[in-house]
Design an enzyme around this catalytic site. Structure first.
Site, PDB file in Angstrom:
ATOM      1  N   GLU A   1       0.840  -1.191   0.000  1.00 47.12           N
ATOM      2  CA  GLU A   1       0.000   0.000   0.000  1.00 47.12           C
ATOM      3  C   GLU A   1       0.880   1.249   0.000  1.00 47.12           C
ATOM      4  OE1 GLU A   1      -1.659   1.417   3.708  1.00 47.12           O
ATOM      5  OE2 GLU A   1      -1.363  -0.560   4.581  1.00 47.12           O
TER       6      GLU A   1
ATOM      7  N   CYS B   1      -3.008  -3.654   4.518  1.00 47.56           N
ATOM      8  CA  CYS B   1      -2.020  -4.657   4.929  1.00 47.56           C
ATOM      9  C   CYS B   1      -2.300  -6.027   4.341  1.00 47.56           C
ATOM     10  CB  CYS B   1      -1.983  -4.737   6.447  1.00 47.56           C
ATOM     11  SG  CYS B   1      -1.701  -3.128   7.202  1.00 47.56           S
TER      12      CYS B   1
ATOM     13  N   THR C   1       3.420   3.779  15.951  1.00 41.22           N
ATOM     14  CA  THR C   1       2.957   2.498  15.401  1.00 41.22           C
ATOM     15  C   THR C   1       3.426   2.293  13.959  1.00 41.22           C
ATOM     16  OG1 THR C   1       0.848   3.428  14.646  1.00 41.22           O
ATOM     17  CG2 THR C   1       0.892   2.510  16.875  1.00 41.22           C
TER      18      THR C   1
ATOM     19  N   SER D   1     -10.691   1.085  13.819  1.00 44.90           N
ATOM     20  CA  SER D   1      -9.810   0.106  13.198  1.00 44.90           C
ATOM     21  C   SER D   1      -9.597  -1.101  14.118  1.00 44.90           C
ATOM     22  CB  SER D   1      -8.476   0.750  12.835  1.00 44.90           C
ATOM     23  OG  SER D   1      -7.829  -0.018  11.842  1.00 44.90           O
TER      24      SER D   1
ATOM     25  N   HIS E   1      -1.473 -10.777  11.660  1.00 47.71           N
ATOM     26  CA  HIS E   1      -1.004  -9.461  11.235  1.00 47.71           C
ATOM     27  C   HIS E   1      -0.889  -8.609  12.501  1.00 47.71           C
ATOM     28  CE1 HIS E   1      -0.657  -5.526   9.608  1.00 47.71           C
ATOM     29  NE2 HIS E   1      -1.847  -5.161  10.056  1.00 47.71           N
TER      30      HIS E   1
ATOM     31  N   LYS F   1       0.244  -5.434  21.169  1.00 43.64           N
ATOM     32  CA  LYS F   1      -0.821  -5.536  22.166  1.00 43.64           C
ATOM     33  C   LYS F   1      -2.143  -5.971  21.515  1.00 43.64           C
ATOM     34  CE  LYS F   1      -1.954  -5.053  26.471  1.00 43.64           C
ATOM     35  NZ  LYS F   1      -1.181  -5.513  27.627  1.00 43.64           N
TER      36      LYS F   1
ATOM     37  N   ASN G   1       5.211  -2.000  12.719  1.00 40.97           N
ATOM     38  CA  ASN G   1       4.258  -2.463  11.715  1.00 40.97           C
ATOM     39  C   ASN G   1       4.885  -2.391  10.331  1.00 40.97           C
ATOM     40  OD1 ASN G   1       1.997  -3.277  10.353  1.00 40.97           O
ATOM     41  ND2 ASN G   1       0.680  -1.585  11.018  1.00 40.97           N
TER      42      ASN G   1
END
Lengths: 486, 486
Positions: free
Chosen positions: A107, A141, A183, A233, A283, A288, A362
């Site tokens: 992406e 993703c 993140t 999300s 994924h 967490k 990520n």
């Protein structure tokens, strides 16, 4: 050497014709080899907590993240794909002529028309191999998983000519300054796909959940940053998990003869449920959320068990026997209980898969496959053979799938995969720890220079590891030129 | 009704298990149904010639284009995909629950992360079908072909559960003011894919040519317009044609028993060459390039024939017996001769496929499939059955494939496909002819408002045909809302 000389495009017509009869799907199709590329620089999440003036542990405990990889203006999506693809081919001594399919999931869009795949064709130029199907697939993703599925389907289709498929999942994940920035991450995973694989995908059990949602998306085309509705999300991720979980286990139990050990009679009589799996891999937008997902699976699994036999419901969950899944995404009390009840399961089956996610952050499309690599790196050939893996892929927007795989029983095949990954830990250690000020400066540079042309990058090439492709120039027509660190 | 009840996901476990044995690829996989959407407004190319002050015939004869469809700010890539997909499902009475795969090919990117596919999931919401694989694929005009290949592969793979696949190829092709603008267009084609198809794709003959080139691309992410090197792009198209042609016929002759009529002994003895095909169908950036491609095929075919038997070389081409292909792309004298020698072939086998391309213009990913529709519309069921089609797909950047198909012998199956296309001609006639001033004004509006939010479109909804989806609002978070003309 091609996987299957008989069906290869260069074989004689008589043997090619012979191959049309009989069983048409090759055996044990899946991941034969893997490689990962990540940036040579990282920012420590404790440094970032201090720098951002947030409470200690907000990123390291709250998000479960330790370090975050990032790149300067010397790298882009094409360069990291070039780096990881060439590295895989070299490490595993795969000739470029033996690739018949190559697809990228990403992406990180730097051109609305030209696919990253076309840039990767430069790696095949000298070999003269231009007959390679596949372009690039996009949905957040999830693009790597879509590409993996297409690669597997190609190998099982009539168009397969005996050559390998390559799947590359890669992204540069950067967020605007603010709460979401910690993140981020960056990584590229390349996978060699074919029969007689080390990680064999189970057949007929892929479950998918797709819906039209604006939880995370990138509508401002001139910016590298996404629009994110964080709470939505998280909820979408868990909702997709619910849906994929139930559909997966419906399909798995319909096809259980194929999934189970044919020599174990008692196993064949029981229903397939979560304990069937030795590794549960996700994924990982941040670690967490993965832990919370394992917690939720504890509930999901118990709800399925009780439908089969009410006495199998975990008595500690009694209060939630009739819970409405769609109303429970924000039930903190339930989440806390589930986290406790599932902690052993998490530590044993999932935590080993999170090493790279904690170290790099990520990687969007590459994240799930970096987790597979971490899982493989966490144990020995002896312990990993015949292990069963459950995988969950999520892409915002949204597209999600659950599927499963079994690690080969063949130690030689597994050893070959693992040998290619022995440099991952040393490479992680070799990385350079960069202070948050420099990290912020670098991201500001990327922001300011994103999508401009002509542009000459200024980043320090000497910090890149050997074999890394980097941008030398973007001319006024946006043509990008790359070199490689020797 | 699903294609194959036995393998369907809802079938009992015993019949699903039974389906794992024996022959694994279903028969006659290909295109079962098609539909096309194009804008309700067009500009006439003769009007445009006059308006732009160019010589009469520059667009109509030089490019071979008659009219060009375009949209205002009421439509975007998602809306045209919604329109054509819903239309196909309704026309052919396909229940949304019977779709198991849906993939979009497009280069009209309005979000770098969220795929158009997720937006299309709204069409399946009421049915509760969320288990649909596939996202979207991008490389210039090639994304539709990539998606078609993935759909076919899925149906031949172990993951196929008996449901249909849907492929949508759609684009809005607009160019900056100037020489390239008359080569724009807009269209969306939806295709229902499965076994027992009307247009059955031949197996084992797909040939592909991919390379890293900057002939046409969209690196300026904030603009809707491409960067184009016209002469290079024409050359790349022909170069890809050379490569795909030779590889296709290599593969076709290696697999000729499967391609030929088993009852015709004399046919089986000869090599497969161009005359084998009744229809030769191309991606059509503009119709003149397609005509030149047929001309070039005359040379390519003769060079292959002479390698087999020197006496079969067309004596009128004697001078070019030893031509170097890579040096001949700009040989105008040779091109002129080839155009003459191939004119009969062009008129018979290709011209019928160009009706929609002439009427609408370049539809990028949808172009090749609009040409298939035109070819089908050009004749009767009686004449079309059992016809052999050769198809060439080209996407700049570059990605190209040649593949072939055979129209079914089953008149009922073909009639069903054709029945869904009976409204195409009437819809073309119903379109509104818009003067170039209004066309320019509309494109300026698109340019000015591209990628801005919040935005409320101003275009006239009353000009849209019934069933057309249109944008009602883009809010400040770029969420897009659509309505439908009743």
């Amino acid at each position: 050497m091609p996987v299957n000389q008989i069906q290869n495009g260069t074989s004689s017509s008589s043997s090619a014709a012979a191959a049309t009869n009989g069983c048409k799907w090759p055996e044990n199709v899946g991941i034969i080899a893997m490689d990962i590329y990540f940036p040579s620089s990282y920012v420590d999440q404790t440094d970032l907590e201090e720098f951002n003036g947030v409470s200690k542990g907000k990123y390291t405990i709250g998000l479960g993240q330790l370090k975050m990889g990032f790149t300067d203006d010397r790298e882009d999506i094409s360069s990291i794909c070039l780096t990881v693809t060439e590295s895989l081919l070299k490490k595993y001594q795969i000739s470029p002529v033996d690739i018949g399919f190559l697809m990228i999931g990403t992406e990180t869009i730097i051109d609305k028309s030209k696919s990253i795949k076309t840039v990767l064709m430069d790696l095949f130029k000298d070999s003269g191999n231009t007959d390679i199907e596949g372009i690039h697939a996009t949905n957040a993703c999830y693009g790597g998983t879509a590409s993996l599925f297409h690669a597997i389907d190609w190998i099982e289709s009539s168009s397969w000519d005996g050559r390998y498929a390559l799947v590359v999942a890669a992204d540069i994940a950067v967020y605007a300054s603010g709460a979401a920035r910690p993140t981020g991450g960056c990584g590229a995973v390349a996978m060699l796909i074919g029969p007689n694989a080390a990680i064999v995908l189970d057949r007929k059990v892929r479950s998918t959940y797709m819906a039209n949602v604006y939880d995370f998306y990138k509508p401002d085309l001139s910016s590298e940053y996404p629009y994110v509705d964080g709470p939505l999300s998280n909820q979408c991720y868990l909702q997709a998990l619910d849906q994929c979980f139930n559909l997966y286990f419906d399909k798995a139990n319909r096809n259980r003869d194929e999934l189970l050990n044919h020599n174990n009679h008692s196993e064949q009589q029981s229903m397939i449920e979560l304990s069937h799996f030795d590794g549960i891999i996700f994924h990982a937008p941040y670690c967490k959320l993965v832990q919370k997902s394992v917690a939720r699976m504890h509930l999901l699994n118990n709800l399925r068990l009780q439908a089969h036999d009410p006495s199998r419901f975990d008595t500690k969950l009694e209060k939630y026997r009739n819970v409405k899944l769609e109303e429970s995404y924000n039930d903190r009390e339930m989440e806390k209980l589930l986290l406790t009840l599932s902690s052993e399961n998490f530590n044993k089956r999932t935590d080993p898969s999170l090493m790279l996610a904690r170290e790099i952050g990520n990687m969007y499309t590459a994240s799930l496959y970096a987790c597979v690599i971490s899982f493989i790196l966490s144990d020995s050939v002896e312990n990993l053979t015949d292990k069963r893996l459950l995988l969950f892929s999520y892409g915002s927007g949204l597209a999600a799938s659950m599927f499963s795989a079994r690690v080969t029983k063949d130690k030689a095949i597994l050893s070959r995969l693992m040998k290619g990954l022995t440099d991952v830990q040393p490479r992680l250690q070799q990385r350079q720890r960069v202070p948050p000020t420099k990290f912020e400066e670098t991201l500001n540079l990327r922001e300011k220079t994103h999508n401009i042309a002509p542009y000459e990058p200024t980043g320090d090439v000497s910090s890149l590891m050997a074999g890394t492709y980097y941008i030398t120039d973007i001319n006024q027509k946006y043509h990008r030129t790359y070199s490689k660190v020797q």
